[in-house]
Design a protein around this motif. Structure first.
Motif, PDB file in Angstrom:
ATOM      1  N   GLU A 161     -10.823  49.072  49.810  1.00 24.98           N
ATOM      2  CA  GLU A 161     -10.264  49.583  47.941  1.00 24.98           C
ATOM      3  C   GLU A 161     -10.877  48.791  47.340  1.00 24.98           C
ATOM      4  O   GLU A 161     -11.290  49.599  46.617  1.00 24.98           O
ATOM      5  N   MET A 162     -11.411  48.001  47.317  1.00 24.42           N
ATOM      6  CA  MET A 162     -11.791  46.768  46.086  1.00 24.42           C
ATOM      7  C   MET A 162     -13.094  47.181  45.900  1.00 24.42           C
ATOM      8  O   MET A 162     -13.964  46.942  45.252  1.00 24.42           O
ATOM      9  N   SER A 163     -14.079  47.861  47.357  1.00 21.15           N
ATOM     10  CA  SER A 163     -15.384  48.042  47.512  1.00 21.15           C
ATOM     11  C   SER A 163     -15.318  48.847  46.832  1.00 21.15           C
ATOM     12  O   SER A 163     -16.983  49.348  45.729  1.00 21.15           O
ATOM     13  N   GLU A 164     -14.682  50.436  46.974  1.00 18.77           N
ATOM     14  CA  GLU A 164     -14.712  51.360  46.087  1.00 18.77           C
ATOM     15  C   GLU A 164     -14.922  51.116  44.232  1.00 18.77           C
ATOM     16  O   GLU A 164     -15.344  51.909  43.604  1.00 18.77           O
ATOM     17  N   GLU A 165     -13.599  50.646  44.146  1.00 16.44           N
ATOM     18  CA  GLU A 165     -13.066  49.707  42.929  1.00 16.44           C
ATOM     19  C   GLU A 165     -14.169  48.925  42.150  1.00 16.44           C
ATOM     20  O   GLU A 165     -14.905  49.582  41.187  1.00 16.44           O
ATOM     21  N   VAL A 166     -15.033  48.372  42.998  1.00 15.59           N
ATOM     22  CA  VAL A 166     -16.070  47.128  42.733  1.00 15.59           C
ATOM     23  C   VAL A 166     -17.571  48.662  42.541  1.00 15.59           C
ATOM     24  O   VAL A 166     -17.840  48.497  41.450  1.00 15.59           O
ATOM     25  N   LYS A 167     -17.680  49.366  43.313  1.00 17.14           N
ATOM     26  CA  LYS A 167     -18.505  50.650  42.878  1.00 17.14           C
ATOM     27  C   LYS A 167     -18.245  51.344  41.273  1.00 17.14           C
ATOM     28  O   LYS A 167     -19.018  51.912  40.866  1.00 17.14           O
ATOM     29  N   ARG A 168     -16.813  51.838  41.176  1.00 25.52           N
ATOM     30  CA  ARG A 168     -16.275  52.033  39.758  1.00 25.52           C
ATOM     31  C   ARG A 168     -17.294  51.528  38.939  1.00 25.52           C
ATOM     32  O   ARG A 168     -17.521  52.390  37.767  1.00 25.52           O
ATOM     33  N   LEU A 169     -17.124  50.024  39.118  1.00 26.00           N
ATOM     34  CA  LEU A 169     -17.163  49.265  37.766  1.00 26.00           C
ATOM     35  C   LEU A 169     -18.822  49.211  37.199  1.00 26.00           C
ATOM     36  O   LEU A 169     -19.262  49.305  36.641  1.00 26.00           O
ATOM     37  N   ILE A 192     -21.386  46.757  35.158  1.00 24.41           N
ATOM     38  CA  ILE A 192     -20.083  46.331  35.462  1.00 24.41           C
ATOM     39  C   ILE A 192     -20.118  45.291  36.527  1.00 24.41           C
ATOM     40  O   ILE A 192     -19.509  46.152  37.661  1.00 24.41           O
ATOM     41  N   THR A 193     -20.148  44.242  36.655  1.00 23.26           N
ATOM     42  CA  THR A 193     -20.142  43.418  38.231  1.00 23.26           C
ATOM     43  C   THR A 193     -19.330  42.047  38.221  1.00 23.26           C
ATOM     44  O   THR A 193     -19.394  41.294  37.434  1.00 23.26           O
ATOM     45  N   PRO A 194     -18.491  42.149  38.206  1.00 12.47           N
ATOM     46  CA  PRO A 194     -17.602  41.327  39.014  1.00 12.47           C
ATOM     47  C   PRO A 194     -17.640  40.005  39.300  1.00 12.47           C
ATOM     48  O   PRO A 194     -18.987  40.128  40.299  1.00 12.47           O
ATOM     49  N   GLY A 195     -17.763  38.915  39.161  1.00  9.26           N
ATOM     50  CA  GLY A 195     -18.721  37.481  38.971  1.00  9.26           C
ATOM     51  C   GLY A 195     -17.555  36.426  39.466  1.00  9.26           C
ATOM     52  O   GLY A 195     -16.346  35.948  38.845  1.00  9.26           O
ATOM     53  N   LEU A 196     -17.852  35.506  40.504  1.00  6.83           N
ATOM     54  CA  LEU A 196     -16.998  34.048  40.659  1.00  6.83           C
ATOM     55  C   LEU A 196     -17.889  33.606  41.085  1.00  6.83           C
ATOM     56  O   LEU A 196     -18.194  33.336  42.234  1.00  6.83           O
ATOM     57  N   ALA A 202      -9.660  39.767  36.574  1.00  9.01           N
ATOM     58  CA  ALA A 202     -10.034  39.230  35.477  1.00  9.01           C
ATOM     59  C   ALA A 202     -10.678  39.839  35.021  1.00  9.01           C
ATOM     60  O   ALA A 202     -11.427  39.933  34.115  1.00  9.01           O
ATOM     61  N   CYS A 203     -11.645  39.999  36.046  1.00  5.15           N
ATOM     62  CA  CYS A 203     -13.655  40.330  35.333  1.00  5.15           C
ATOM     63  C   CYS A 203     -13.209  42.415  34.270  1.00  5.15           C
ATOM     64  O   CYS A 203     -12.786  42.490  33.040  1.00  5.15           O
ATOM     65  N   ASN A 204     -11.731  43.006  34.855  1.00  5.10           N
ATOM     66  CA  ASN A 204     -10.900  44.110  34.043  1.00  5.10           C
ATOM     67  C   ASN A 204     -10.559  43.281  33.110  1.00  5.10           C
ATOM     68  O   ASN A 204     -10.108  44.194  31.821  1.00  5.10           O
ATOM     69  N   MET A 205     -10.304  42.230  32.502  1.00 13.00           N
ATOM     70  CA  MET A 205      -9.325  41.877  31.862  1.00 13.00           C
ATOM     71  C   MET A 205     -10.629  41.274  30.900  1.00 13.00           C
ATOM     72  O   MET A 205     -10.022  41.331  29.642  1.00 13.00           O
ATOM     73  N   HIS A 206     -11.788  41.165  31.438  1.00  8.56           N
ATOM     74  CA  HIS A 206     -12.726  40.409  30.410  1.00  8.56           C
ATOM     75  C   HIS A 206     -13.378  41.533  30.300  1.00  8.56           C
ATOM     76  O   HIS A 206     -14.055  41.514  28.859  1.00  8.56           O
ATOM     77  N   LYS A 207     -13.990  42.842  30.957  1.00  7.87           N
ATOM     78  CA  LYS A 207     -14.823  43.378  30.175  1.00  7.87           C
ATOM     79  C   LYS A 207     -14.287  44.940  29.948  1.00  7.87           C
ATOM     80  O   LYS A 207     -15.512  45.400  30.365  1.00  7.87           O
ATOM     81  N   SER A 208     -13.328  45.188  30.530  1.00 11.31           N
ATOM     82  CA  SER A 208     -13.023  46.642  30.615  1.00 11.31           C
ATOM     83  C   SER A 208     -12.515  46.936  29.056  1.00 11.31           C
ATOM     84  O   SER A 208     -12.206  46.201  28.475  1.00 11.31           O
TER      85      SER A 208
END
Ligand code: NDP
Length: 283
Positions: A18-26, A31-35, A277-283
């Motif tokens: 599910e998260m892979s799909e969400e990351v694709k949508r981002l 937008i690319t989440p980074g850790l 965190a990515c959604n909080m920062h970038k969406s």
């Protein structure tokens, strides 16, 4: 009694898909989440954890940045790196792999992380937010346990939950999450008296002790849900939990295995917190 195996490995795999799909949508929105993962020194167990976190990130499309610092790193250098990562827009989450060498002040290091990037949720700000139920992030292990319980359709409300262990990373946040989910919670530790009796009163028993097979059948009520957080290394390189699975599985209504229970959920929740965190920062 037939027990339900709470399979964290399977649920974590589903969550990762599910998260892979969400990351694709981002990614469709640029937008690319980074850790960022910081490891100080040469602890072999820490190295294994960091490698698996990087692999997990790659699997779902999160960018990971590793900072491997030598054992004798000065505190100012580490704090300076955290300051830079706090400012870095490519980085949504910052994780300092614990333990860090003794000459570094762990509490000071954790406090330096921007709370909005504190995907382990160890910063006192996030600890406080969890306390009042307003948290953006919860620590990965207890958060993963809540997901596992929810996915299995186990209701928590009004249940007696006993947590054995009161660490800041597992026992205490577990207690808060269970309380927020309306369980009646008892927290036990090494000075608790009548531990067996208290554990035996639990509808949901969570063992986060760090002692191999400590929880035997004598500690468990018929039909209880048993969650084993423990990771205890055996001399042959194997792993055991804090629960004596062979004994307890016949009494429990549901139980997590070790490995394949809480561990994979912890890893999945780190990814989930990073995307959050990515959604909080970038969406
Ligand atoms: P800590 O050592 O920080 O805490 C252990 C807790 O267990 C303490 O509160 C301690 O009490 C309590 N305890 C120790 N002995 C007894 C006893 N005889 N009776 C009752 N309570 C006792 O460990 P952590 O919370 O960090 O981790 C616990 C276990 O979970 C470890 O095996 C660890 O490896 C594992 N772990 C697994 C994770 C996963 O993803 N599956 C993630 C994190 C941890 P007191 O406070 O009085 O000393």
């Amino acid at each position: 009694m037939a027990y339900k195996l709470l399979n964290g490995k399977d649920l974590a795999a589903r969550m990762k898909a599910e998260m892979s799909e969400e990351v694709k949508r981002l990614a469709d929105n640029g937008i690319t989440p980074g850790l960022a993962v910081i490891i100080v020194g040469n602890d072999p167990a820490s190295r294994i954890y960091v490698n698996s976190k990087k692999r997990d990130c790659a699997e779902v499309g999160i960018r990971s940045f590793e900072y491997a610092l030598p054992e004798d790193t000065k505190e100012e250098e580490l704090l300076g790196l955290i300051d830079a990562l706090n400012q870095d827009e490519a980085v949504d989450g910052i994780l300092v792999q614990l333990p860090i060498p003794g000459h570094l002040d762990e509490a000071k290091v954790i406090r330096r992380i921007d709370p909005s990037k504190d995907v382990d949720a160890f910063h006192p700000f996030n600890v406080g937010e969890l306390m009042i139920g307003k948290h953006a992030f919860a620590p990965c292990t207890p958060a993963g346990i809540m997901e596992l319980i929810k996915d299995a359709g186990i209701s928590v409300e009004g249940k007696n939950c006993v947590v054995v262990g009161r660490s800041n990373i597992v026992g205490k946040p577990m207690t808060m999450l269970m309380l927020h989910a309306n369980a009646t919670v008892t927290v036990c530790h090494s000075r608790t008296q009548n531990l067996k009796e208290i554990c035996k009163s639990a509808d949901i028993l969570i063992a986060a002790i760090g002692k191999s097979k400590f929880i035997t059948s004598e500690y468990v009520k018929e039909g209880a849900v048993v969650i084993d957080v423990g990771i205890n290394r055996t001399p042959d390189g194997g792993m055991t939990g804090d629960v004596d699975f062979e004994q307890v599985c016949d009494i429990a209504s549901a139980i997590t295995p070790v490995p394949g229970g809480v561990g994979p959920m912890t890893r999945a929740m780190l990814l989930k917190n990073t995307i959050k965190a990515c959604n909080m920062h970038k969406s």
